[in-house]
Design a protein around this motif. Structure first.
Motif, mmCIF file in Angstrom:
data_model
loop_
_atom_site.group_PDB
_atom_site.id
_atom_site.type_symbol
_atom_site.label_atom_id
_atom_site.label_comp_id
_atom_site.label_asym_id
_atom_site.label_seq_id
_atom_site.Cartn_x
_atom_site.Cartn_y
_atom_site.Cartn_z
ATOM 1 N N LYS A 36 -67.423 26.506 -16.560
ATOM 2 C CA LYS A 36 -68.115 26.162 -15.558
ATOM 3 C C LYS A 36 -69.300 25.463 -14.883
ATOM 4 O O LYS A 36 -69.633 24.793 -14.389
ATOM 5 C CB LYS A 36 -68.310 27.665 -14.453
ATOM 6 C CG LYS A 36 -66.843 28.833 -14.069
ATOM 7 C CD LYS A 36 -67.232 30.341 -14.212
ATOM 8 C CE LYS A 36 -65.891 31.074 -13.495
ATOM 9 N NZ LYS A 36 -66.674 32.074 -12.570
ATOM 10 N N ASP A 37 -69.771 26.110 -16.276
ATOM 11 C CA ASP A 37 -71.621 25.014 -15.893
ATOM 12 C C ASP A 37 -71.119 24.182 -15.460
ATOM 13 O O ASP A 37 -72.161 23.392 -15.233
ATOM 14 C CB ASP A 37 -72.656 26.042 -17.122
ATOM 15 C CG ASP A 37 -72.759 27.508 -16.626
ATOM 16 O OD1 ASP A 37 -73.304 27.502 -15.566
ATOM 17 O OD2 ASP A 37 -73.471 27.814 -17.665
ATOM 18 N N THR A 38 -70.450 23.348 -17.356
ATOM 19 C CA THR A 38 -70.832 21.657 -17.066
ATOM 20 C C THR A 38 -70.331 21.536 -15.772
ATOM 21 O O THR A 38 -70.933 20.329 -15.133
ATOM 22 C CB THR A 38 -69.745 21.795 -17.706
ATOM 23 O OG1 THR A 38 -69.796 21.601 -18.847
ATOM 24 C CG2 THR A 38 -69.320 20.213 -18.333
ATOM 25 N N LEU A 39 -68.682 21.817 -15.017
ATOM 26 C CA LEU A 39 -68.542 21.719 -13.812
ATOM 27 C C LEU A 39 -69.663 21.673 -12.515
ATOM 28 O O LEU A 39 -69.732 21.125 -11.988
ATOM 29 C CB LEU A 39 -67.160 22.530 -13.629
ATOM 30 C CG LEU A 39 -66.349 21.637 -12.611
ATOM 31 C CD1 LEU A 39 -66.026 20.427 -12.571
ATOM 32 C CD2 LEU A 39 -64.925 23.268 -12.219
ATOM 33 N N ARG A 40 -70.544 23.067 -13.163
ATOM 34 C CA ARG A 40 -71.309 23.065 -11.664
ATOM 35 C C ARG A 40 -72.717 22.108 -11.676
ATOM 36 O O ARG A 40 -72.592 21.557 -10.175
ATOM 37 C CB ARG A 40 -72.218 24.006 -12.199
ATOM 38 C CG ARG A 40 -71.136 25.368 -11.013
ATOM 39 C CD ARG A 40 -72.283 26.779 -11.855
ATOM 40 N NE ARG A 40 -71.294 28.106 -11.250
ATOM 41 C CZ ARG A 40 -71.480 28.699 -11.822
ATOM 42 N NH1 ARG A 40 -71.409 28.854 -13.476
ATOM 43 N NH2 ARG A 40 -70.608 29.516 -11.716
ATOM 44 N N THR A 41 -72.750 21.426 -12.391
ATOM 45 C CA THR A 41 -73.932 20.011 -13.337
ATOM 46 C C THR A 41 -73.323 19.420 -12.670
ATOM 47 O O THR A 41 -74.013 18.267 -11.721
ATOM 48 C CB THR A 41 -74.009 20.154 -15.017
ATOM 49 O OG1 THR A 41 -74.516 21.601 -15.170
ATOM 50 C CG2 THR A 41 -74.968 19.230 -14.957
ATOM 51 N N ARG A 42 -72.048 18.792 -12.883
ATOM 52 C CA ARG A 42 -71.515 17.478 -12.280
ATOM 53 C C ARG A 42 -71.423 17.425 -10.825
ATOM 54 O O ARG A 42 -71.990 16.065 -9.964
ATOM 55 C CB ARG A 42 -70.346 17.538 -13.045
ATOM 56 C CG ARG A 42 -69.136 16.200 -12.560
ATOM 57 C CD ARG A 42 -68.236 15.661 -13.248
ATOM 58 N NE ARG A 42 -67.257 16.785 -12.948
ATOM 59 C CZ ARG A 42 -65.916 16.678 -12.329
ATOM 60 N NH1 ARG A 42 -66.382 15.589 -11.094
ATOM 61 N NH2 ARG A 42 -64.735 17.439 -12.142
ATOM 62 N N LEU A 43 -71.017 19.202 -10.179
ATOM 63 C CA LEU A 43 -70.738 18.633 -8.041
ATOM 64 C C LEU A 43 -71.846 18.829 -7.829
ATOM 65 O O LEU A 43 -71.545 18.016 -7.077
ATOM 66 C CB LEU A 43 -69.957 19.834 -8.423
ATOM 67 C CG LEU A 43 -68.635 20.010 -9.398
ATOM 68 C CD1 LEU A 43 -67.796 21.307 -9.109
ATOM 69 C CD2 LEU A 43 -67.642 19.030 -8.213
ATOM 70 N N LEU A 44 -73.490 19.343 -8.461
ATOM 71 C CA LEU A 44 -74.289 19.404 -7.857
ATOM 72 C C LEU A 44 -74.975 17.838 -7.848
ATOM 73 O O LEU A 44 -75.629 17.623 -6.639
ATOM 74 C CB LEU A 44 -75.116 20.690 -8.261
ATOM 75 C CG LEU A 44 -74.796 21.835 -7.527
ATOM 76 C CD1 LEU A 44 -75.629 23.055 -8.868
ATOM 77 C CD2 LEU A 44 -75.691 22.164 -6.718
ATOM 78 N N GLN A 45 -74.509 17.123 -9.643
ATOM 79 C CA GLN A 45 -75.214 15.796 -8.986
ATOM 80 C C GLN A 45 -74.386 14.944 -8.184
ATOM 81 O O GLN A 45 -75.383 14.658 -7.006
ATOM 82 C CB GLN A 45 -74.424 15.839 -10.900
ATOM 83 C CG GLN A 45 -76.042 15.086 -11.200
ATOM 84 C CD GLN A 45 -75.572 15.050 -13.175
ATOM 85 O OE1 GLN A 45 -74.579 14.295 -12.817
ATOM 86 N NE2 GLN A 45 -76.676 15.235 -13.955
ATOM 87 N N ALA A 46 -73.020 15.466 -7.790
ATOM 88 C CA ALA A 46 -72.552 14.771 -6.931
ATOM 89 C C ALA A 46 -73.144 14.651 -5.481
ATOM 90 O O ALA A 46 -73.239 13.853 -4.786
ATOM 91 C CB ALA A 46 -70.781 14.239 -7.045
ATOM 92 N N ARG A 47 -73.508 16.449 -5.634
ATOM 93 C CA ARG A 47 -73.556 16.316 -3.549
ATOM 94 C C ARG A 47 -75.473 15.660 -3.249
ATOM 95 O O ARG A 47 -75.435 15.458 -2.764
ATOM 96 C CB ARG A 47 -74.089 18.157 -3.806
ATOM 97 C CG ARG A 47 -72.556 18.930 -3.530
ATOM 98 C CD ARG A 47 -72.378 19.418 -3.035
ATOM 99 N NE ARG A 47 -71.349 20.462 -2.613
ATOM 100 C CZ ARG A 47 -70.901 21.742 -2.480
ATOM 101 N NH1 ARG A 47 -71.984 22.134 -2.584
ATOM 102 N NH2 ARG A 47 -69.825 22.165 -2.696
ATOM 103 N N ARG A 48 -75.983 15.652 -4.851
ATOM 104 C CA ARG A 48 -77.891 15.074 -4.189
ATOM 105 C C ARG A 48 -77.363 13.772 -4.285
ATOM 106 O O ARG A 48 -78.282 13.268 -3.494
ATOM 107 C CB ARG A 48 -78.794 16.018 -5.565
ATOM 108 C CG ARG A 48 -78.965 16.759 -5.811
ATOM 109 C CD ARG A 48 -80.273 17.016 -6.893
ATOM 110 N NE ARG A 48 -79.525 16.864 -8.150
ATOM 111 C CZ ARG A 48 -79.146 17.494 -8.981
ATOM 112 N NH1 ARG A 48 -79.736 19.040 -8.572
ATOM 113 N NH2 ARG A 48 -78.678 17.909 -10.243
ATOM 114 N N ALA A 49 -76.588 12.863 -4.772
ATOM 115 C CA ALA A 49 -76.416 11.852 -4.591
ATOM 116 C C ALA A 49 -75.452 11.184 -3.371
ATOM 117 O O ALA A 49 -75.625 10.065 -2.768
ATOM 118 C CB ALA A 49 -75.323 11.320 -5.908
#
Ligand SMILES: Nc1ncnc2c1ncn2[C@@H]1O[C@H](COP(=O)(O)OP(=O)(O)OP(=O)(O)O)[C@@H](O)[C@H]1O
Ligand SMILES: [Mg+2]
Length: 228
Positions: A36-49
């Motif tokens: 979950k944490d790995t996925l959260r990091t990836r998804l939040l990065q994509a949102r920030r972009a």
């Protein structure tokens, strides 16, 4: 299609039973927590972009889809949320629901871990500063049971899958809350395009969503009736 067939309360953890995750006991398996944490990091990065223009376009598309969805429902309040940062959704969506004759309830984070409290959104003037620099409603607190009056529950999520598994930001607040949604009431996550995934890691305590709304395809039923 997005309806729940029956309600389900989180179960109590029986004394003397081995320590393992059972529905509602809030124990997160270590491997699932890591995924979950790995996925959260990836998804939040994509949102920030996402650019401001992309975020605004997504919010406008979501507003249209949700207002269409709300037209199909019987009279009653919609539980929604105030988006933070690049989270899908908007105040314009809340105002659109009100303009369509719906009362709108917003979550208020409780002081101790437990189900979310609720308070009415009665327009931008009904928002004030809340904890962690966030805005929250200044109207009277209605208590967690106000959720039981909702005819639609819109929830934030970082991702979901077609089985209805939902990934939140990691507080467990919605998992402690959604078990009280009455049978037949849709629980719908608002997502950005690309956030409906093949599979989202889930623990037994995770409460499912019955559908998702994405800017481009619009509303998609998850095939989960909300029972888990
Ligand atoms: N029903 C529950 N009872 C007790 N604790 C819970 C329950 N549900 C979740 N938790 C706790 O919350 C933690 C975070 O859960 P999880 O990673 O599923 O959060 P999330 O779904 O991303 O957050 P949210 O529900 O706020 O969107 C869990 O590890 C667990 O400790
Ligand atoms: Mg969860």
């Amino acid at each position: 299609m997005l309806e729940r067939e029956t309600g389900h309360e989180p179960g109590a953890h029986a004394a003397g039973t081995p320590v393992r995750a059972t529905p509602g006991d809030g124990v997160s398996a270590p491997d699932v927590a890591r995924r979950k944490d790995t996925l959260r990091t990836r998804l939040l990065q994509a949102r920030r972009a996402l650019t401001p223009e992309q975020r605004a376009a997504a919010a406008e598309d979501l507003r249209g889809h949700v207002l269409e969805l709300a037209q199909e429902l019987r009279d009653g309040p919609v539980c929604a949320y105030l988006p933070i940062g690049a989270e899908p959704g908007s105040v314009a969506l809340l105002d659109g629901l009100r303009a369509a004759g719906r009362s709108v309830l917003l979550p208020v984070v409780p002081p101790r871990p437990g189900p979310l409290d609720w308070a009415a959104y009665t327009g931008p003037d009904s928002l004030g500063p809340g904890p962690l620099g966030l805005r929250e409603p200044t109207t009277p607190r209605l208590g967690p049971a106000a959720l039981r009056t909702a005819v639609l529950v819109l929830v934030p999520a970082l991702a979901a899958d077609r089985a209805g598994r939902r990934l939140g930001r990691g507080g467990g607040y919605y998992d402690r809350t959604l078990g009280a949604v009455p049978a037949g009431v849709p629980v719908v996550a608002l997502l950005h395009d690309g956030e409906l995934l093949d599979e989202v890691p889930a623990d037994p305590h995770d409460r499912p969503v019955t559908g998702v709304v994405l800017p481009t395809p619009g509303t998609v039923a998850t095939g989960n009736n909300g029972r888990g």
